[in-house]
Design an enzyme around this catalytic site. Structure first.
Site, short mmCIF file in Angstrom:
data_model
loop_
_atom_site.label_atom_id
_atom_site.label_comp_id
_atom_site.label_asym_id
_atom_site.label_seq_id
_atom_site.Cartn_x
_atom_site.Cartn_y
_atom_site.Cartn_z
N LYS A 104 23.24 -15.01 -67.34
CA LYS A 104 21.68 -14.68 -67.42
C LYS A 104 20.95 -15.84 -67.66
O LYS A 104 21.44 -16.88 -68.36
CB LYS A 104 21.34 -13.45 -68.35
CG LYS A 104 20.24 -12.75 -68.24
CD LYS A 104 20.71 -11.66 -67.12
CE LYS A 104 19.43 -10.65 -66.97
NZ LYS A 104 19.65 -9.58 -66.06
N GLY A 214 7.94 2.54 -66.22
CA GLY A 214 8.20 0.96 -65.36
C GLY A 214 8.05 1.37 -63.95
O GLY A 214 8.75 2.20 -63.48
N GLY A 216 7.76 -1.34 -61.78
CA GLY A 216 8.11 -2.68 -60.79
C GLY A 216 9.17 -2.37 -59.80
O GLY A 216 9.35 -1.22 -59.38
N ASN A 217 10.08 -3.30 -59.85
CA ASN A 217 11.06 -3.47 -58.78
C ASN A 217 11.99 -2.09 -58.92
O ASN A 217 12.26 -1.38 -58.00
CB ASN A 217 11.99 -4.55 -58.51
CG ASN A 217 13.02 -4.50 -57.72
OD1 ASN A 217 14.14 -4.27 -58.15
ND2 ASN A 217 12.93 -4.72 -56.53
N GLY A 219 11.72 0.40 -61.08
CA GLY A 219 11.28 1.84 -61.45
C GLY A 219 10.70 2.51 -60.11
O GLY A 219 10.94 3.50 -59.92
P1 NAD Z 1 9.54 -5.76 -62.88
O1 NAD Z 1 8.75 -7.03 -63.76
O2 NAD Z 1 9.57 -5.63 -61.51
O3 NAD Z 1 9.04 -4.48 -63.38
C1 NAD Z 1 8.89 -4.06 -64.78
C2 NAD Z 1 7.72 -3.00 -64.93
O4 NAD Z 1 7.71 -2.56 -66.32
C3 NAD Z 1 6.26 -3.27 -64.60
O5 NAD Z 1 5.80 -2.08 -63.95
C4 NAD Z 1 5.73 -3.56 -65.87
O6 NAD Z 1 4.34 -2.98 -65.80
C5 NAD Z 1 6.49 -2.35 -66.78
N1 NAD Z 1 6.30 -2.77 -68.32
C6 NAD Z 1 6.32 -4.05 -68.81
N2 NAD Z 1 6.22 -3.80 -70.10
C7 NAD Z 1 6.14 -2.51 -70.13
C8 NAD Z 1 5.93 -1.84 -71.58
N3 NAD Z 1 5.80 -2.36 -72.58
N4 NAD Z 1 5.93 -0.35 -71.49
C9 NAD Z 1 5.75 0.01 -70.02
N5 NAD Z 1 6.11 -0.29 -68.89
C10 NAD Z 1 6.22 -1.83 -69.03
O7 NAD Z 1 11.07 -5.90 -63.50
P2 NAD Z 1 12.14 -5.29 -63.04
O8 NAD Z 1 13.16 -6.12 -62.12
O9 NAD Z 1 11.88 -3.85 -62.24
O10 NAD Z 1 13.07 -4.77 -64.16
C11 NAD Z 1 12.96 -3.79 -64.99
C12 NAD Z 1 14.36 -3.56 -65.97
O11 NAD Z 1 15.32 -3.42 -65.07
C13 NAD Z 1 14.54 -5.04 -66.86
O12 NAD Z 1 15.08 -4.40 -68.07
C14 NAD Z 1 15.55 -5.37 -66.18
O13 NAD Z 1 16.30 -6.23 -66.94
C15 NAD Z 1 16.41 -4.34 -65.44
N6 NAD Z 1 17.00 -4.63 -64.05
C16 NAD Z 1 16.47 -5.27 -63.19
C17 NAD Z 1 17.42 -5.46 -61.90
C18 NAD Z 1 16.62 -6.10 -60.65
O14 NAD Z 1 17.22 -6.06 -59.96
N7 NAD Z 1 15.53 -6.45 -60.55
C19 NAD Z 1 18.64 -5.24 -61.91
C20 NAD Z 1 19.25 -4.61 -63.13
C21 NAD Z 1 18.30 -4.11 -64.21
#
Ligand code: NAD
Length: 424
Positions: A104, A214, A216-217, A219
């Site tokens: 990571k 959430g 983002g990607n 959610g």
């Molecule tokens: P991202 O940056 O695309 O999205 C994060 C989302 O969470 C955004 O909508 C942001 O506004 C929201 N957010 C941030 N802080 C917050 C809070 N305090 N309360 C509520 N919402 C909040 O990130 P992502 O890639 O979607 O990753 C989200 C989670 O999924 C992380 O824990 C990451 O480690 C995990 N993850 C991501 C992937 C991937 O392929 N991107 C794969 C496995 C796990």
């Protein structure tokens, strides 16, 4: 928070190792990352000044294959958090039965405080600093919190320039036009939605209500596919709060307007089963705390670690929690949910689709053969279903929770690999 998160990950590992009666030598190996690297990334700012940011790369274990794991850009990220996330990746890759180990990376930065050009310099600076320990057969990063395909495209480009050869397989999560694979962007969310659909296969999806924290990607794609499978996604949120409608939200419309606005539109929403002329309409807004305790069937924490803790676990009303973020549930909350009979579908299974999609992209780049999106989705679905069924069978056979079962499957594979390869 990061230390608490590190303890949480270590506790899940120790619990799994205990259940497996893991060889103490293997346990000793897996407790510690193989390599940690910490560096400073100086970024020339648009105003002529320079700001330095702290960067990290942790390589936890490579018994099953090259280190694999995302890079996050997030304020407060530190070595303790990245070490914990790297260990989670080792376990996740083993559970998904991929030929990858776990790693990571991260930078302590608020990516929204930088201009596009500053963000590009930071992304390239990360690669410049970590270059000696990266590589397509050694350590392959991907996107995570606060990073996206554009950032990965800059990083992959910087890696190829420094390597003196086109090396797309050094990074996954690239845009399709820069060597990425059709489907990677949606893989984590799609994989999670498949897991929930398979888990609930005897339920009528339209009767199942879902709240997603959430957007983002992870959610947004989880919500999109759950809605496509017929589930009623009644609430979604981002860091500024959420929107709710009891009819369920039209996720396609919400996504379209998020893309236009650059963030979730809190001022209006597009509910399902509403006359076209009445849409969009003003929806009740909710805080993130309220979202987590809504009266829904399924809660999907898809934002940050530690969202569910002893502070709110007793108030959670969902019957199922699909952990799409990494580590969204503290051990205290986990114990409360277990006592209350709430089903937890653990992160290493629920969000494993991301790294499975990364594996397909890596294979595409290594083979030089372009996959179709149909092929990608079909193989992703098969992999997710297989992992779920292994976890369900193990949970039943040993009378343990799904989290414990997921660790049993993964740690057993890791133990076999480490014992076969030796300890040196
Ligand atoms: P991202 O940056 O695309 O999205 C994060 C989302 O969470 C955004 O909508 C942001 O506004 C929201 N957010 C941030 N802080 C917050 C809070 N305090 N309360 C509520 N919402 C909040 O990130 P992502 O890639 O979607 O990753 C989200 C989670 O999924 C992380 O824990 C990451 O480690 C995990 N993850 C991501 C992937 C991937 O392929 N991107 C794969 C496995 C796990």
């Amino acid at each position: 928070m990061p230390d608490q998160f590190a303890n949480q990950v270590l506790r899940a590992f120790e619990d799994g190792a205990e259940l497996l009666k893991m060889d103490p030598r293997v346990r000793e190996v897996l407790r510690e990352p193989k390599r940690t690297v910490e560096f400073s990334i100086p970024v020339p700012k648009d105003d002529g000044t320079v700001s330095s940011f702290r960067g990290y790369r942790v390589q936890h274990n490579d018994a099953l294959g090259p280190f694999k794991g995302g890079i996050r850009f997030s304020p407060g990220t530190d070595m303790s958090e990245v070490r914990a996330l790297a260990m989670l990746m080792t376990v996740k890759c083993a559970l998904m039965n991929l030929p990858f180990g776990g790693g990571k990376g991260g930078v302590d930065v608020d990516p929204f405080s930088l201009s596009v050009t500053e963000l590009e310099r930071l992304s390239r600076g990360y690669v410049a600093a970590a270059f000696p320990v990266l590589g397509p057969k050694f350590d392959i990063p991907a996107p995570d919190l606060g990073t996206n395909p554009q950032i990965i495209a800059w990083m992959a480009d910087e890696y190829s320039r420094r390597a003196g050869a086109a090396t797309p397989a050094a990074f996954t999560g690239k845009p399709a036009e820069a060597g990425g694979i059709a489907g990677r962007l949606l893989a984590t969310g799609y994989g999670g939605a498949i897991v929930l659909r398979e888990f609930l296969k005897n339920e009528n999806a339209g009767d199942v209500t879902v709240a997603v924290q959430g957007f983002g990607n992870v959610g947004s794609y989880t919500a999109k596919y759950l809605a496509e499978f017929g589930f009623r996604v009644v609430a979604v949120s981002d860091s500024e709060g959420g929107i709710y409608h009891e009819n369920g939200l039209d996720i396609e419309e919400e996504l379209k307007h998020q893309t236009k606005l650059g963030k979730l539109d809190h001022s209006r929403c597009w509910p399902l089963l509403t006359k076209r002329d009445d849409r969009p309409m003003v929806c009740p807004t909710i805080t993130n705390d309220e979202l987590l305790t809504l009266d829904v069937d399924v809660l999907v924490p898809a934002a940050i670690e530690g969202a569910l803790s002893e502070k709110n676990a007793e108030q959670v009303r969902a019957k199922i929690i699909l952990e799409m973020a990494n580590g969204p549930t503290t051990p205290e909350a986990d114990a409360i949910f277990q006592k209350r009979g709430i089903t937890m579908i653990p992160d290493i299974l629920a969000n494993g689709g991301g790294v499975v999609g990364s594996y397909f992209e890596w294979m595409q780049n290594m083979e030089g053969r372009v996959w179709t999106e149909g092929e990608f989705l079909k193989r992703l679905e098969e992999t997710m279903r297989k992992a779920l069924s292994e976890v369900q069978d193990t949970a039943k056979r040993h009378g343990v929770s799904f989290r414990q079962a997921a660790y049993l499957v993964a740690l057993s594979r890791l133990q076999d690999a480490i014992l076969a390869r030796g300890f040196a």
